[in-house]
Scaffold this active site. Structure first.
Site, PDB file in Angstrom:
ATOM      1  N   THR A  42       0.503  -1.431  -0.370  1.00 43.38           N
ATOM      2  CA  THR A  42       0.014  -0.254  -0.014  1.00 43.38           C
ATOM      3  C   THR A  42       1.001   1.118   0.184  1.00 43.38           C
ATOM      4  OG1 THR A  42      -2.002  -1.221   1.258  1.00 43.38           O
ATOM      5  CG2 THR A  42      -2.032   0.757   1.313  1.00 43.38           C
ATOM      6  N   VAL A  43       1.289   1.378   1.329  1.00 37.81           N
ATOM      7  CA  VAL A  43       2.632   2.566   1.568  1.00 37.81           C
ATOM      8  C   VAL A  43       3.577   2.703  -0.081  1.00 37.81           C
ATOM      9  CG1 VAL A  43       4.214   3.890   2.597  1.00 37.81           C
ATOM     10  CG2 VAL A  43       1.844   2.761   3.603  1.00 37.81           C
ATOM     11  N   GLY A  53      -6.570  -0.416   3.176  1.00 41.23           N
ATOM     12  CA  GLY A  53      -5.731  -0.334   3.558  1.00 41.23           C
ATOM     13  C   GLY A  53      -5.626   0.219   4.162  1.00 41.23           C
ATOM     14  N   LYS A  77       6.211   2.318  12.664  1.00 39.75           N
ATOM     15  CA  LYS A  77       6.242   2.453  14.251  1.00 39.75           C
ATOM     16  C   LYS A  77       6.592   1.838  14.731  1.00 39.75           C
ATOM     17  CE  LYS A  77       1.943   1.498  12.029  1.00 39.75           C
ATOM     18  NZ  LYS A  77       1.443   2.451  10.681  1.00 39.75           N
ATOM     19  N   GLU A 136       8.283  10.730   8.979  1.00 42.04           N
ATOM     20  CA  GLU A 136       7.013  11.194   9.146  1.00 42.04           C
ATOM     21  C   GLU A 136       5.589  10.545   8.650  1.00 42.04           C
ATOM     22  OE1 GLU A 136       6.565  15.551   9.521  1.00 42.04           O
ATOM     23  OE2 GLU A 136       5.153  14.127  10.509  1.00 42.04           O
ATOM     24  N   ILE A 163      -0.675  13.885   8.303  1.00 44.72           N
ATOM     25  CA  ILE A 163      -0.335  15.048   9.224  1.00 44.72           C
ATOM     26  C   ILE A 163       1.444  15.094   9.480  1.00 44.72           C
ATOM     27  CG2 ILE A 163      -0.573  15.740  11.049  1.00 44.72           C
ATOM     28  CD1 ILE A 163      -3.077  13.503  11.191  1.00 44.72           C
ATOM     29  N   LYS A 211       2.365   4.656  18.499  1.00 45.30           N
ATOM     30  CA  LYS A 211       2.661   5.914  17.680  1.00 45.30           C
ATOM     31  C   LYS A 211       2.927   6.630  18.858  1.00 45.30           C
ATOM     32  CE  LYS A 211       0.284   4.529  13.064  1.00 45.30           C
ATOM     33  NZ  LYS A 211      -1.463   4.767  12.638  1.00 45.30           N
ATOM     34  N   ARG A 254       8.455  -9.506  -1.701  1.00 45.26           N
ATOM     35  CA  ARG A 254       9.019 -11.350  -0.750  1.00 45.26           C
ATOM     36  C   ARG A 254       7.913 -12.215  -2.312  1.00 45.26           C
ATOM     37  NH1 ARG A 254       6.299 -11.553   4.814  1.00 45.26           N
ATOM     38  NH2 ARG A 254       4.982 -10.620   3.640  1.00 45.26           N
ATOM     39  N   ASP A 314      -1.048  -0.627  17.788  1.00 44.11           N
ATOM     40  CA  ASP A 314      -0.738   0.689  16.995  1.00 44.11           C
ATOM     41  C   ASP A 314      -0.437   1.785  17.325  1.00 44.11           C
ATOM     42  OD1 ASP A 314      -0.002   1.290  13.251  1.00 44.11           O
ATOM     43  OD2 ASP A 314      -1.215   2.621  14.560  1.00 44.11           O
TER      44      ASP A 314
HETATM   45  P1  NAP Z   1       1.994  -3.837   2.612  1.00 48.54           P
HETATM   46  O1  NAP Z   1       0.897  -3.386   2.098  1.00 48.54           O
HETATM   47  O2  NAP Z   1       0.958  -5.274   4.001  1.00 48.54           O
HETATM   48  O3  NAP Z   1       2.596  -4.733   2.233  1.00 48.54           O
HETATM   49  C1  NAP Z   1       3.842  -5.153   2.175  1.00 48.54           C
HETATM   50  C2  NAP Z   1       5.299  -4.885   1.029  1.00 48.54           C
HETATM   51  O4  NAP Z   1       6.391  -5.473   2.298  1.00 48.54           O
HETATM   52  C3  NAP Z   1       5.177  -5.669  -0.009  1.00 48.54           C
HETATM   53  O5  NAP Z   1       5.385  -5.443  -0.899  1.00 48.54           O
HETATM   54  C4  NAP Z   1       5.642  -6.527   0.778  1.00 48.54           C
HETATM   55  O6  NAP Z   1       5.722  -8.196  -0.476  1.00 48.54           O
HETATM   56  C5  NAP Z   1       6.996  -6.787   1.151  1.00 48.54           C
HETATM   57  N1  NAP Z   1       7.660  -7.499   3.060  1.00 48.54           N
HETATM   58  C6  NAP Z   1       6.882  -7.535   3.549  1.00 48.54           C
HETATM   59  N2  NAP Z   1       7.773  -8.340   4.319  1.00 48.54           N
HETATM   60  C7  NAP Z   1       8.692  -9.007   2.873  1.00 48.54           C
HETATM   61  C8  NAP Z   1      10.149  -9.560   2.816  1.00 48.54           C
HETATM   62  N3  NAP Z   1      10.235 -10.158   4.789  1.00 48.54           N
HETATM   63  N4  NAP Z   1      10.620  -9.521   2.239  1.00 48.54           N
HETATM   64  C9  NAP Z   1      10.732  -8.599   1.102  1.00 48.54           C
HETATM   65  N5  NAP Z   1       9.602  -8.167   1.307  1.00 48.54           N
HETATM   66  C10 NAP Z   1       8.042  -7.830   2.155  1.00 48.54           C
HETATM   67  O7  NAP Z   1       2.057  -2.666   3.726  1.00 48.54           O
HETATM   68  P2  NAP Z   1       1.630  -1.410   3.994  1.00 48.54           P
HETATM   69  O8  NAP Z   1       0.131  -1.600   4.546  1.00 48.54           O
HETATM   70  O9  NAP Z   1       1.941  -0.430   2.582  1.00 48.54           O
HETATM   71  O10 NAP Z   1       3.274  -1.101   5.275  1.00 48.54           O
HETATM   72  C11 NAP Z   1       3.761  -1.011   5.379  1.00 48.54           C
HETATM   73  C12 NAP Z   1       4.604  -0.317   6.358  1.00 48.54           C
HETATM   74  O11 NAP Z   1       3.839   1.205   6.408  1.00 48.54           O
HETATM   75  C13 NAP Z   1       3.896  -0.806   7.722  1.00 48.54           C
HETATM   76  O12 NAP Z   1       4.779  -0.984   8.808  1.00 48.54           O
HETATM   77  C14 NAP Z   1       2.761  -0.234   8.124  1.00 48.54           C
HETATM   78  O13 NAP Z   1       2.773  -0.087  10.059  1.00 48.54           O
HETATM   79  C15 NAP Z   1       3.034   1.241   7.827  1.00 48.54           C
HETATM   80  N6  NAP Z   1       2.089   2.032   7.157  1.00 48.54           N
HETATM   81  C16 NAP Z   1       1.215   2.227   6.494  1.00 48.54           C
HETATM   82  C17 NAP Z   1       0.290   2.520   6.700  1.00 48.54           C
HETATM   83  C18 NAP Z   1      -0.895   2.535   5.893  1.00 48.54           C
HETATM   84  O14 NAP Z   1      -2.210   3.221   5.654  1.00 48.54           O
HETATM   85  N7  NAP Z   1      -1.278   1.022   4.920  1.00 48.54           N
HETATM   86  C19 NAP Z   1       0.174   4.155   6.928  1.00 48.54           C
HETATM   87  C20 NAP Z   1       1.386   4.691   7.434  1.00 48.54           C
HETATM   88  C21 NAP Z   1       2.163   3.447   8.022  1.00 48.54           C
HETATM   89  P3  NAP Z   1       5.218  -9.175  -1.140  1.00 48.54           P
HETATM   90  O15 NAP Z   1       3.524  -8.363  -1.187  1.00 48.54           O
HETATM   91  O16 NAP Z   1       5.537  -9.435  -2.025  1.00 48.54           O
HETATM   92  O17 NAP Z   1       4.524  -9.821   0.442  1.00 48.54           O
HETATM   93  N1  HSE Z   2      -2.830   0.592  10.573  1.00 45.86           N
HETATM   94  C1  HSE Z   2      -2.660   2.231  10.671  1.00 45.86           C
HETATM   95  C2  HSE Z   2      -4.355   2.721  10.777  1.00 45.86           C
HETATM   96  C3  HSE Z   2      -2.022   2.804   9.625  1.00 45.86           C
HETATM   97  O1  HSE Z   2      -5.242   2.332  10.330  1.00 45.86           O
HETATM   98  O2  HSE Z   2      -3.923   4.285  11.327  1.00 45.86           O
HETATM   99  C4  HSE Z   2      -1.865   4.069  10.019  1.00 45.86           C
HETATM  100  O3  HSE Z   2       0.117   4.049  10.443  1.00 45.86           O
END
Ligand code: NAP
Ligand code: HSE
Length: 461
Positions: free
Chosen positions: A37-38, A211, A129, A153, A160, A229, A69, A225
């Site tokens: 997603t990010v 997402g 986080k 950030e 934000i 934060k 992965r 979570d």
């Molecule tokens: P996500 O959609 O699950 O994406 C994770 C990505 O990392 C995928 O491309 C995955 O690859 C890859 N990955 C995971 N484990 C791996 C490994 N062992 N080796 C290689 N690649 C690996 O997660 P996300 O929502 O983008 O979140 C990512 C980070 O941002 C997290 O720390 C989350 O807390 C933070 N975050 C998320 C949001 C949000 O709104 N989603 C907001 C703020 C912060 P595969 O798909 O091939 O498994």
């Molecule tokens: N899973 C987190 C949330 C993503 O719902 O706030 C943003 O950090």
């Protein structure tokens, strides 16, 4: 003849027509760890704003590697298939990669790769986080030691700019209190339950499809979570190093529709709130579902929106609000860090911003000393004397009642009725004593509380 790099956009020269070649005229090489997603949002923004970002940085930004992965899962238009790899070493040992963007999540491999990058003097931008809450202090120290930057950030509040606000803008002030709605998933689920009457499971599935949720949504709805934060904010707001195990964390799983409805009738909204207070000798950190007055500025922060209200000794109150999760809002924060860190790389001075983060152990105030008003709900037998027993147990513990209400008689003979009590300000240990006595209480040998009471704190942010 221009000496610009062949992939540079048309004008990345510094203002004033300066001819000096920044960063040797080279692009800043970037690797992404993760493309979900990010990561997808980050690649989309980097592609969409390519020219503008290069002009801001003073050199083009060049994505060289994207670690995943399973390459077949990458569905991002802006992701060139030639970047995608599953080979960790190919990413980490590429000498042209100067900036590592960690958006894969988790604490194990992600933490090890962030450490490895910092040790190699590569700057890091992370949205993670959980990692910062677990290993933030060591990572900041490593960044300082190796003169690299660690941007985060996106780790709090999605889009934000709360990290910049605390680290830079409010650096000259002392934060006395902060309140936050910091988990987009929980806020979305609560909003769907409150405004649309949706069930918990359905609302959570919707948040996952959009997402917003973590790979393991227990982190969201269990309150962890938001706690991660809060720990990150506590480092900046109070200079405090605190670990997850030290603070009381409650999520939204146990909330029932009845609590949301009683709260509404009493003039409150239920929000999942983080609370931080600096008492001077100790800090107070809490994470829990909370009743807040409908008139509060945080009461209308709905859906995936997040908000933080900070109270500075000199500034007074200040509120920041915006989308707290999702691909592009979060990417805005990641890319803001990418710009800052790249600028520092281009200027030959990485690490300066990160070195301004100073953390030390600070004592935490015991949870039992917390003083707030309370909402208490007792599903009780519909019998004479019950309210007197409840009032007596609260009185014995030194808790004063502000308001008391009993629901209509049960539809079926012996079904429980809700007695709802709002207390005056009371210490948490007194409330716990009263609840324990009430759960043991009986009338004519029969326990009168039919199900576990609910206790929710009331705050006025
Ligand atoms: P996500 O959609 O699950 O994406 C994770 C990505 O990392 C995928 O491309 C995955 O690859 C890859 N990955 C995971 N484990 C791996 C490994 N062992 N080796 C290689 N690649 C690996 O997660 P996300 O929502 O983008 O979140 C990512 C980070 O941002 C997290 O720390 C989350 O807390 C933070 N975050 C998320 C949001 C949000 O709104 N989603 C907001 C703020 C912060 P595969 O798909 O091939 O498994
Ligand atoms: N899973 C987190 C949330 C993503 O719902 O706030 C943003 O950090």
């Amino acid at each position: 003849m221009s000496e610009r790099h062949p992939s540079a956009p048309s004008d990345t020269s510094p203002p004033g027509g300066e001819r000096r070649r920044l960063h040797g005229g080279k692009p800043v090489g970037i690797a992404l760890l993760g493309c979900g997603t990010v990561g997808g949002g980050v690649l989309t923004l980097l592609a969409r704003e390519r020219e503008r970002l290069a002009a801001r940085v003073g050199a083009p930004l060049e994505v060289r590697r994207v670690l995943v992965r399973d390459p077949k899962k990458v569905r991002v238009e802006a992701c060139d298939v030639r970047w995608v790899t599953t080979d960790v070493d190919a990413v980490m040992s590429d000498p042209e990669v100067e900036l590592v963007v960690e958006v894969m999540g988790g604490e194990g491999l992600a933490g090890d790769l962030v450490e490895r990058a910092l040790r190699a003097g590569k700057s890091v931008v992370t949205a993670n986080k959980a990692l910062l809450a677990a290993r933030g202090k060591q990572l900041f120290a490593l960044a300082a030691e190796h003169r690299a930057d660690l941007g985060f950030e996106a780790a709090v509040g999605g889009g934000i700019p709360i990290i910049r606000a605390l680290r830079d803008q409010l650096a000259g002030d002392r934060v006395e209190r902060l309140f936050g709605i910091l988990n987009g998933t929980s806020n979305f689920v609560l909003t769907q339950m409150t405004e649309l009457g949706q069930g918990f499971a359905e609302a959570l599935a919707d948040a996952q499809a959009r997402g917003y949720a973590e790979a393991d949504p227990t982190l969201d709805v269990g309150g962890f979570d938001a706690a991660h934060k809060l720990l990150v904010l506590a480092t900046l707001a109070f200079g405090a190093e605190v670990t997850e195990g030290e603070i009381a964390i409650e999520g939204i799983r146990e909330l029932e529709a009845a609590d949301i409805e009683h709260a509404r009738r009493l003039g409150y909204v239920v929000k999942h709130l983080v609370v931080g207070r600096d008492h001077g000798d100790a800090i107070e950190l809490r994470v829990h579902p909370t009743l807040i007055p409908r008139s509060s500025v945080l009461a209308n922060v709905s859906g995936v929106l997040n908000a933080v209200k900070i109270e500075g000794a000199a500034l007074g109150p200040c509120v920041l609000s915006g989308r707290g999760a999702g691909d592009l809002p979060t990417a805005v924060s990641v890319v803001a860090d990418v710009i800052d860190v790249s600028r520092a790389i281009v200027a030959g001075a990485p690490g300066l911003v990160t070195r301004s983060v100073a953390i030390a152990r600070r004592p935490l105030r015991a949870a039992g000393l917390t003083e707030v008003r309370w909402y208490l709900r007792f599903p009780v037998a519909d019998r004479p004397g019950v309210i007197a027993k409840l009032a007596a147990a609260l009185g014995d513990a030194g808790v004063s009642i502000e308001q008391i209400e009993q629901g209509p008689p049960p539809a079926e003979g012996d079904a429980p009725v809700d007695v709802v009590i709002v207390t005056r300000t009371a210490r948490e240990d007194a409330i716990r004593r009263a609840l324990a006595a009430i759960e043991l209480g009986a009338i004519e040998g029969q326990p009168f509380v039919r199900r576990a009471p609910r206790a929710l704190r009331i705050e006025e942010p």
